[in-house]
Scaffold this motif. Structure first.
Motif, PDB file in Angstrom:
ATOM      1  N   ARG A  65       0.823  -1.213   0.000  1.00 28.62           N
ATOM      2  CA  ARG A  65       0.000   0.000   0.000  1.00 28.62           C
ATOM      3  C   ARG A  65       0.853   1.257   0.000  1.00 28.62           C
ATOM      4  N   GLU A  66       1.995   1.182   0.681  1.00 33.58           N
ATOM      5  CA  GLU A  66       2.883   2.343   0.758  1.00 33.58           C
ATOM      6  C   GLU A  66       3.938   2.351  -0.350  1.00 33.58           C
ATOM      7  N   ARG A  67       3.861   1.366  -1.234  1.00 39.91           N
ATOM      8  CA  ARG A  67       4.797   1.237  -2.368  1.00 39.91           C
ATOM      9  C   ARG A  67       6.248   1.211  -1.901  1.00 39.91           C
ATOM     10  N   SER A  68       6.464   0.434  -0.846  1.00 40.30           N
ATOM     11  CA  SER A  68       7.819   0.328  -0.297  1.00 40.30           C
ATOM     12  C   SER A  68       8.126  -1.125   0.073  1.00 40.30           C
ATOM     13  N   VAL A  69       7.924  -2.016  -0.902  1.00 40.89           N
ATOM     14  CA  VAL A  69       8.078  -3.452  -0.644  1.00 40.89           C
ATOM     15  C   VAL A  69       9.537  -3.799  -0.371  1.00 40.89           C
ATOM     16  N   ASP A  70       9.744  -4.534   0.710  1.00 37.66           N
ATOM     17  CA  ASP A  70      11.077  -4.980   1.115  1.00 37.66           C
ATOM     18  C   ASP A  70      11.297  -6.395   0.592  1.00 37.66           C
ATOM     19  N   ASN A  71      12.166  -6.545  -0.402  1.00 36.86           N
ATOM     20  CA  ASN A  71      12.413  -7.853  -1.013  1.00 36.86           C
ATOM     21  C   ASN A  71      13.292  -8.756  -0.158  1.00 36.86           C
ATOM     22  N   THR A  72      13.721  -8.258   1.007  1.00 38.02           N
ATOM     23  CA  THR A  72      14.566  -9.078   1.880  1.00 38.02           C
ATOM     24  C   THR A  72      13.748  -9.758   2.989  1.00 38.02           C
ATOM     25  N   ILE A  73      12.418  -9.633   2.931  1.00 32.80           N
ATOM     26  CA  ILE A  73      11.565 -10.268   3.938  1.00 32.80           C
ATOM     27  C   ILE A  73      11.790 -11.774   3.943  1.00 32.80           C
ATOM     28  N   ILE A  74      11.886 -12.348   5.134  1.00 30.98           N
ATOM     29  CA  ILE A  74      11.981 -13.793   5.276  1.00 30.98           C
ATOM     30  C   ILE A  74      10.849 -14.285   6.179  1.00 30.98           C
ATOM     31  N   PHE A  75      10.666 -15.578   6.238  1.00 32.49           N
ATOM     32  CA  PHE A  75       9.578 -16.166   7.002  1.00 32.49           C
ATOM     33  C   PHE A  75       9.634 -15.756   8.471  1.00 32.49           C
ATOM     34  N   ASP A  76      10.827 -15.705   9.027  1.00 27.18           N
ATOM     35  CA  ASP A  76      10.979 -15.350  10.439  1.00 27.18           C
ATOM     36  C   ASP A  76      10.437 -13.960  10.756  1.00 27.18           C
ATOM     37  N   ASP A  77      10.379 -13.075   9.760  1.00 24.64           N
ATOM     38  CA  ASP A  77       9.815 -11.744   9.991  1.00 24.64           C
ATOM     39  C   ASP A  77       8.332 -11.842  10.364  1.00 24.64           C
ATOM     40  N   PHE A  78       7.628 -12.801   9.733  1.00 22.03           N
ATOM     41  CA  PHE A  78       6.216 -12.985  10.052  1.00 22.03           C
ATOM     42  C   PHE A  78       6.045 -13.553  11.467  1.00 22.03           C
ATOM     43  N   VAL A  79       6.983 -14.396  11.868  1.00 19.55           N
ATOM     44  CA  VAL A  79       6.950 -14.930  13.231  1.00 19.55           C
ATOM     45  C   VAL A  79       7.216 -13.804  14.233  1.00 19.55           C
ATOM     46  N   THR A  80       8.185 -12.946  13.908  1.00 14.40           N
ATOM     47  CA  THR A  80       8.478 -11.784  14.758  1.00 14.40           C
ATOM     48  C   THR A  80       7.251 -10.903  14.915  1.00 14.40           C
ATOM     49  N   ASP A  81       6.531 -10.690  13.817  1.00 11.90           N
ATOM     50  CA  ASP A  81       5.326  -9.860  13.862  1.00 11.90           C
ATOM     51  C   ASP A  81       4.267 -10.474  14.776  1.00 11.90           C
ATOM     52  N   ALA A  82       4.034 -11.777  14.626  1.00 15.54           N
ATOM     53  CA  ALA A  82       3.030 -12.452  15.452  1.00 15.54           C
ATOM     54  C   ALA A  82       3.426 -12.417  16.927  1.00 15.54           C
ATOM     55  N   GLY A  92      -4.214 -19.640  13.717  1.00 16.50           N
ATOM     56  CA  GLY A  92      -3.455 -19.462  12.488  1.00 16.50           C
ATOM     57  C   GLY A  92      -4.073 -20.221  11.328  1.00 16.50           C
ATOM     58  N   HIS A  93      -4.316 -19.509  10.226  1.00 13.64           N
ATOM     59  CA  HIS A  93      -4.899 -20.135   9.027  1.00 13.64           C
ATOM     60  C   HIS A  93      -3.822 -20.351   7.972  1.00 13.64           C
ATOM     61  N   ASP A  94      -3.789 -21.586   7.395  1.00 15.10           N
ATOM     62  CA  ASP A  94      -2.852 -21.886   6.317  1.00 15.10           C
ATOM     63  C   ASP A  94      -1.416 -21.662   6.805  1.00 15.10           C
ATOM     64  N   GLN A  95      -0.639 -20.829   6.132  1.00 11.33           N
ATOM     65  CA  GLN A  95       0.731 -20.528   6.579  1.00 11.33           C
ATOM     66  C   GLN A  95       0.726 -19.941   7.991  1.00 11.33           C
ATOM     67  N   GLY A  96      -0.341 -19.239   8.323  1.00 13.01           N
ATOM     68  CA  GLY A  96      -0.466 -18.658   9.650  1.00 13.01           C
ATOM     69  C   GLY A  96      -0.486 -19.685  10.753  1.00 13.01           C
ATOM     70  N   SER A  97      -0.799 -20.940  10.406  1.00  7.59           N
ATOM     71  CA  SER A  97      -0.777 -22.005  11.397  1.00  7.59           C
ATOM     72  C   SER A  97       0.646 -22.212  11.920  1.00  7.59           C
ATOM     73  N   LEU A  98       1.602 -22.359  11.015  1.00 11.19           N
ATOM     74  CA  LEU A  98       2.999 -22.539  11.418  1.00 11.19           C
ATOM     75  C   LEU A  98       3.532 -21.291  12.116  1.00 11.19           C
ATOM     76  N   ILE A  99       3.201 -20.119  11.586  1.00 11.83           N
ATOM     77  CA  ILE A  99       3.613 -18.870  12.224  1.00 11.83           C
ATOM     78  C   ILE A  99       3.078 -18.816  13.656  1.00 11.83           C
ATOM     79  N   GLY A 100       1.804 -19.182  13.807  1.00 14.36           N
ATOM     80  CA  GLY A 100       1.178 -19.148  15.120  1.00 14.36           C
ATOM     81  C   GLY A 100       1.796 -20.123  16.103  1.00 14.36           C
ATOM     82  N   MET A 101       2.151 -21.312  15.615  1.00 16.52           N
ATOM     83  CA  MET A 101       2.817 -22.297  16.482  1.00 16.52           C
ATOM     84  C   MET A 101       4.112 -21.730  17.046  1.00 16.52           C
ATOM     85  N   LEU A 102       4.909 -21.169  16.170  1.00 14.71           N
ATOM     86  CA  LEU A 102       6.212 -20.644  16.576  1.00 14.71           C
ATOM     87  C   LEU A 102       6.070 -19.460  17.534  1.00 14.71           C
TER      88      LEU A 102
END
Length: 308
Positions: free
Chosen positions: A99-116, A136-146
């Motif tokens: 939305r802010e047109r500032s996509v970070d191409n270095t995002i990794i899966f652990d960033d989503f875990v950090t956010d949760a 957690g739904h779909d990928q969010g299931s694993l994120i939620g577990m961690l």
């Protein structure tokens, strides 16, 4: 006169709906990456809270993407909050960046875990809620577990995979494009060493684009069954009998990984949590049909688990 009557009935309906709402809605910025919506029941001073984590891709707080409009997470949140369970759902960080047109191409899966984890920590510090559950739904299931480990009081997996992402992709390629099976296995072996590669067939570029390889490399190190086995909290595995993306056997693997886990199969529910009476065509179309209600039995199963 007719147009005035239509306007009157429309306004009246809006007022009635507003009166029936059993929760208060508040938008919250957790940090610079995460914005979401908290729904708090009006009638309970210190309710339980369910934090809802969306699936793979640029999924917003309502469960939608550009070509996927179900509003399933919004419906889930509203249904729970109308049943005296507070909910918080949030946009994945990539949504805000788009939305802010500032996509970070270095995002990794652990960033989503950090956010949760940041979301859970935020609400623990408020001391506003009785117990905190993670859904957690779909990928969010694993994120939620961690993120739940040593923090949440309970965990719920909705259509979550029981396999690591490299196993999921390898099996899918073997089914749909077996001529690329060897290349897929070879590339994953390279990624397991911590290296990237540009040596992949064009047909596999949507999976192994060089910009996504580090994300996959990070994601594939986690095996959902192994992670769930380490959670010392009650867990509920919810799976639909018409899920085209995740098999029933994966849900069973998750259940068997933990003696604290329950498994419930929702009859005729598909991957996006709605009821499918017909075949695969109806199933696929439902991914972009936001008018569909959530599957029968889904909300009741979650409420029962949280209120036990």
């Amino acid at each position: 006169m007719k147009s005035y009557l239509l306007l009157f009935f429309a306004l009246t309906s809006t007022i009635i709906l507003a009166q029936d709402t059993q929760y208060i809605s508040k938008d919250i910025a957790i940090n610079n990456y995460i914005n979401g919506t908290l729904l708090t029941p009006k009638t309970i001073q210190k309710p339980n809270l369910a934090i809802i984590i969306g699936g793979s891709g640029p999924t917003d707080k309502d469960g939608n993407q550009n070509f996927l409009k179900t509003n399933n997470l919004k419906k889930l949140a509203i249904s729970l909050s109308n049943n005296q369970i507070a909910t918080f759902r949030y946009d994945k960080r990539i949504v805000k960046q788009i939305r802010e047109r500032s996509v970070d191409n270095t995002i990794i899966f652990d960033d989503f875990v950090t956010d949760a984890t940041s979301v859970i920590d935020y609400f623990i510090k408020t001391n506003t809620f009785n117990k905190i559950y993670v859904i957690g739904h779909d990928q969010g299931s694993l994120i939620g577990m961690l993120a739940s480990k040593d923090k949440a009081n309970g965990f719920i997996s909705l259509a979550g995979s029981g396999k690591s992402i490299d196993s999921v992709i390898t099996e899918e390629v073997a089914k749909t494009a077996p001529q690329f099976s060897q290349d897929t296995q070879r590339i994953f072996e390279i990624l397991k060493t911590g290296k990237t590669t540009t040596d992949y067939p064009v047909a596999l570029s949507s999976i192994f684009n060089i910009e996504t390889q580090r994300f996959i490399m990070n994601w594939m190190q986690y095996n959902p069954t192994s992670i769930l086995s380490t959670l010392n909290i009650p867990s509920l595995i919810l799976h639909g009998s018409k899920d085209l993306q995740v098999s029933k056997s994966e849900a069973e693997s998750l259940k068997n990984a933990s003696n604290k886990a329950q498994l419930k199969i929702i009859e005729n529910m598909n991957h996006v949590l709605v009821t499918i009476e017909g075949g695969d065509l109806e199933n696929s179309k439902s991914y972009n049909e936001s008018h569909r209600p959530l599957a029968n039995g889904l909300i009741d199963a979650i409420i029962t688990f949280i209120k036990e």
